[in-house]
Design a protein around this motif. Structure first.
Motif, PDB file in Angstrom:
ATOM      1  N   LEU A  47       0.829  -1.204   0.000  1.00 54.50           N
ATOM      2  CA  LEU A  47       0.000   0.000   0.000  1.00 54.50           C
ATOM      3  C   LEU A  47       0.863   1.253   0.000  1.00 54.50           C
ATOM      4  O   LEU A  47       0.562   2.236  -0.696  1.00 54.50           O
ATOM      5  N   ALA A  48       1.955   1.223   0.743  1.00 56.31           N
ATOM      6  CA  ALA A  48       2.865   2.367   0.777  1.00 56.31           C
ATOM      7  C   ALA A  48       3.512   2.590  -0.591  1.00 56.31           C
ATOM      8  O   ALA A  48       3.763   3.733  -0.995  1.00 56.31           O
ATOM      9  N   MET A  49       3.760   1.505  -1.323  1.00 53.75           N
ATOM     10  CA  MET A  49       4.336   1.617  -2.669  1.00 53.75           C
ATOM     11  C   MET A  49       3.318   2.211  -3.639  1.00 53.75           C
ATOM     12  O   MET A  49       3.669   2.989  -4.531  1.00 53.75           O
ATOM     13  N   PHE A  50       2.042   1.867  -3.451  1.00 56.13           N
ATOM     14  CA  PHE A  50       1.009   2.353  -4.360  1.00 56.13           C
ATOM     15  C   PHE A  50       0.630   3.811  -4.097  1.00 56.13           C
ATOM     16  O   PHE A  50       0.154   4.499  -5.000  1.00 56.13           O
ATOM     17  N   ASP A  51       0.822   4.276  -2.874  1.00 56.48           N
ATOM     18  CA  ASP A  51       0.367   5.614  -2.508  1.00 56.48           C
ATOM     19  C   ASP A  51       0.875   6.705  -3.460  1.00 56.48           C
ATOM     20  O   ASP A  51       0.083   7.487  -4.003  1.00 56.48           O
ATOM     21  N   PRO A  52       2.193   6.791  -3.708  1.00 58.56           N
ATOM     22  CA  PRO A  52       2.666   7.830  -4.632  1.00 58.56           C
ATOM     23  C   PRO A  52       2.211   7.598  -6.074  1.00 58.56           C
ATOM     24  O   PRO A  52       2.057   8.554  -6.834  1.00 58.56           O
ATOM     25  N   VAL A  53       1.991   6.342  -6.440  1.00 61.50           N
ATOM     26  CA  VAL A  53       1.492   6.046  -7.789  1.00 61.50           C
ATOM     27  C   VAL A  53       0.109   6.649  -7.972  1.00 61.50           C
ATOM     28  O   VAL A  53      -0.167   7.354  -8.954  1.00 61.50           O
ATOM     29  N   VAL A  54      -0.764   6.383  -7.011  1.00 63.05           N
ATOM     30  CA  VAL A  54      -2.132   6.892  -7.089  1.00 63.05           C
ATOM     31  C   VAL A  54      -2.140   8.422  -6.999  1.00 63.05           C
ATOM     32  O   VAL A  54      -2.839   9.094  -7.772  1.00 63.05           O
ATOM     33  N   THR A  55      -1.355   8.968  -6.092  1.00 68.61           N
ATOM     34  CA  THR A  55      -1.304  10.419  -5.915  1.00 68.61           C
ATOM     35  C   THR A  55      -0.858  11.120  -7.194  1.00 68.61           C
ATOM     36  O   THR A  55      -1.473  12.094  -7.644  1.00 68.61           O
ATOM     37  N   ARG A  56       0.202  10.613  -7.805  1.00 70.00           N
ATOM     38  CA  ARG A  56       0.706  11.221  -9.037  1.00 70.00           C
ATOM     39  C   ARG A  56      -0.279  11.058 -10.185  1.00 70.00           C
ATOM     40  O   ARG A  56      -0.482  11.983 -10.980  1.00 70.00           O
ATOM     41  N   ALA A  57      -0.875   9.879 -10.288  1.00 66.37           N
ATOM     42  CA  ALA A  57      -1.833   9.636 -11.374  1.00 66.37           C
ATOM     43  C   ALA A  57      -3.025  10.582 -11.244  1.00 66.37           C
ATOM     44  O   ALA A  57      -3.448  11.208 -12.223  1.00 66.37           O
ATOM     45  N   LYS A  58      -3.566  10.705 -10.041  1.00 68.02           N
ATOM     46  CA  LYS A  58      -4.717  11.579  -9.825  1.00 68.02           C
ATOM     47  C   LYS A  58      -4.365  13.037 -10.100  1.00 68.02           C
ATOM     48  O   LYS A  58      -5.173  13.788 -10.649  1.00 68.02           O
ATOM     49  N   ALA A  59      -3.154  13.445  -9.738  1.00 69.00           N
ATOM     50  CA  ALA A  59      -2.722  14.819  -9.982  1.00 69.00           C
ATOM     51  C   ALA A  59      -2.656  15.114 -11.475  1.00 69.00           C
ATOM     52  O   ALA A  59      -2.810  16.263 -11.903  1.00 69.00           O
ATOM     53  N   ASP A  60      -2.434  14.061 -12.266  1.00 63.65           N
ATOM     54  CA  ASP A  60      -2.356  14.208 -13.722  1.00 63.65           C
ATOM     55  C   ASP A  60      -3.709  13.987 -14.391  1.00 63.65           C
ATOM     56  O   ASP A  60      -3.801  13.921 -15.609  1.00 63.65           O
ATOM     57  N   GLY A  61      -4.761  13.832 -13.591  1.00 63.06           N
ATOM     58  CA  GLY A  61      -6.097  13.637 -14.145  1.00 63.06           C
ATOM     59  C   GLY A  61      -6.368  12.240 -14.656  1.00 63.06           C
ATOM     60  O   GLY A  61      -7.308  12.019 -15.430  1.00 63.06           O
ATOM     61  N   VAL A  62      -5.555  11.277 -14.229  1.00 66.00           N
ATOM     62  CA  VAL A  62      -5.699   9.892 -14.679  1.00 66.00           C
ATOM     63  C   VAL A  62      -6.604   9.128 -13.709  1.00 66.00           C
ATOM     64  O   VAL A  62      -6.478   9.256 -12.494  1.00 66.00           O
ATOM     65  N   GLN A  63      -7.510   8.326 -14.253  1.00 66.56           N
ATOM     66  CA  GLN A  63      -8.379   7.511 -13.414  1.00 66.56           C
ATOM     67  C   GLN A  63      -7.615   6.299 -12.899  1.00 66.56           C
ATOM     68  O   GLN A  63      -6.831   5.688 -13.638  1.00 66.56           O
ATOM     69  N   VAL A  64      -7.835   5.954 -11.638  1.00 63.51           N
ATOM     70  CA  VAL A  64      -7.104   4.843 -11.010  1.00 63.51           C
ATOM     71  C   VAL A  64      -8.064   3.786 -10.498  1.00 63.51           C
ATOM     72  O   VAL A  64      -9.021   4.093  -9.771  1.00 63.51           O
ATOM     73  N   ARG A  65      -7.780   2.559 -10.868  1.00 64.39           N
ATOM     74  CA  ARG A  65      -8.542   1.406 -10.365  1.00 64.39           C
ATOM     75  C   ARG A  65      -7.650   0.651  -9.384  1.00 64.39           C
ATOM     76  O   ARG A  65      -6.458   0.476  -9.609  1.00 64.39           O
ATOM     77  N   GLY A  66      -8.227   0.194  -8.300  1.00 65.31           N
ATOM     78  CA  GLY A  66      -7.484  -0.622  -7.354  1.00 65.31           C
ATOM     79  C   GLY A  66      -7.979  -2.054  -7.387  1.00 65.31           C
ATOM     80  O   GLY A  66      -9.131  -2.334  -7.035  1.00 65.31           O
ATOM     81  N   TYR A  67      -7.133  -2.962  -7.865  1.00 65.07           N
ATOM     82  CA  TYR A  67      -7.464  -4.384  -7.810  1.00 65.07           C
ATOM     83  C   TYR A  67      -7.139  -4.901  -6.409  1.00 65.07           C
ATOM     84  O   TYR A  67      -6.096  -4.574  -5.839  1.00 65.07           O
ATOM     85  N   LEU A  68      -8.005  -5.728  -5.884  1.00 69.52           N
ATOM     86  CA  LEU A  68      -7.729  -6.369  -4.605  1.00 69.52           C
ATOM     87  C   LEU A  68      -7.934  -7.865  -4.758  1.00 69.52           C
ATOM     88  O   LEU A  68      -9.054  -8.332  -4.964  1.00 69.52           O
ATOM     89  N   SER A  69      -6.850  -8.598  -4.690  1.00 70.91           N
ATOM     90  CA  SER A  69      -6.917 -10.047  -4.857  1.00 70.91           C
ATOM     91  C   SER A  69      -7.164 -10.738  -3.519  1.00 70.91           C
ATOM     92  O   SER A  69      -7.014 -10.152  -2.450  1.00 70.91           O
TER      93      SER A  69
END
Length: 309
Positions: free
Chosen positions: A128-150
């Motif tokens: 989750l800590a690894m994904f946090d900056p990914v999601v933050t940066r993507a959202k800042a760029d206006g990109v939609q983010v899906r979270g898969y949970l296995s």
């Protein structure tokens, strides 16, 4: 052909199919499918009426060599008038996706420690800590983010997964900024009652139903029954794989994904609109099965292809 009926009481009138065959399906093939064939597969899926087609994954080629051609593939399909989500495991993957103009990305988390270790070599919280900056940066760029949970329902090492454990990770992904969550029954052990219980628990924790999608495997033949339970709860996004391609490379007991054709056949009979041309979709999966050198596991593909012979 099944006769379309008015949508049954308590069911949605339309379902968005999140097609995963080109990514989740092909990543499990032993042989690498040529880039040109993958691109044609995506184009044919779009032509069949699918509006969300997961195109590829920007993971390191060492881990998923079948999708090592992401940079070559994405530009070949980027002009299609459909949504083309891509999987990004970390910031490097996000950089690669954004450089090609991807506007929808997905991260892949786990509800269990065992699978997080096997799939990501991290604990759940480290992932989750690894994904946090990914999601933050993507959202800042206006990109939609899906979270898969296995492993939302069962884990091959840990057994049944407690509902609060799943709810915690879902809540973390949503709080992180994910627009949508996909609940994965990675080894196919879910039953309709379990599905209903998890969806209710998520709602009680403040996770709204419109933010949820479901991703079922058919190991015990329950994928369609589980989908129907989710639809009755109000879920309107369902993951499926053309021809039933795919499984899970880290969960050896997992069989294929829910076949898109089987899903469309059921939804059509319930009067639920998908916008999918079943005939074109069946032809597409039969075409891909020929390329893979084996028959499609989809019952609907087999039944309709046999009728045409």
């Amino acid at each position: 052909m099944t006769v379309p009926a008015p949508a049954a009481d308590g069911l949605p009138t339309r379902v968005r199919i999140h097609e995963v065959g080109a990514r989740d399906g092909l990543q499990n093939e032993k042989a690498t499918v040529p880039t040109e064939v993958k691109a044609e597969f995506v184009r044919r899926l779009a032509d069949a009426g699918l509006t969300t087609i997961e195109a590829t994954s920007f993971v390191h080629p060492k881990w998923v060599p079948q999708l090592a051609d992401a940079e070559a593939l994405f530009p070949q399909v980027a002009d299609l008038p459909v949504d083309l989500p891509v999987l990004v495991p970390n910031e490097r993957g996000l950089d690669r996706a954004l450089a090609l103009g991807a506007r929808r990305v997905a991260v892949f988390a786990s509800a269990t420690e065992s699978f997080a270790k096997a799939n990501l070599n991290r604990t759940v919280d480290e992932a989750l800590a690894m994904f946090d900056p990914v999601v933050t940066r993507a959202k800042a760029d206006g990109v939609q983010v899906r979270g898969y949970l296995s492993m939302c329902f069962g884990d091959p090492w840990e057994g049944p997964v407690p509902l609060p454990q799943v709810v915690r990770v879902c809540r973390a992904l949503l709080d992180m900024g994910c627009d949508e969550l996909s609940l994965g029954d990675t080894i196919g052990v879910a039953t309709p009652g379990h599905v209903q219980a998890l969806l209710t628990a998520l709602n009680e924790a403040g996770v709204p139903t419109p933010a949820l999608g479901v991703h079922f495997h058919d190991t015990y033949g329950q994928a369609l029954a589980n989908t129907l339970a989710a639809l009755r709860h109000g879920v309107t996004t369902v993951d499926a794989s053309a021809g039933g391609l795919g499984g899970c490379p880290y969960a050896k007991s997992a069989t294929g994904n829910l076949a898109t054709e089987d899903l469309v056949w059921m939804l059509r009979g319930l009067g639920i609109d998908t916008g999918v041309d079943l005939g074109r979709l069946v032809a597409t999966s039969a075409w891909m099965a020929d390329h893979l050198g084996r028959p499609s596991p989809s019952r609907t593909v087999r039944a309709l292809s046999h009728k045409e012979q």
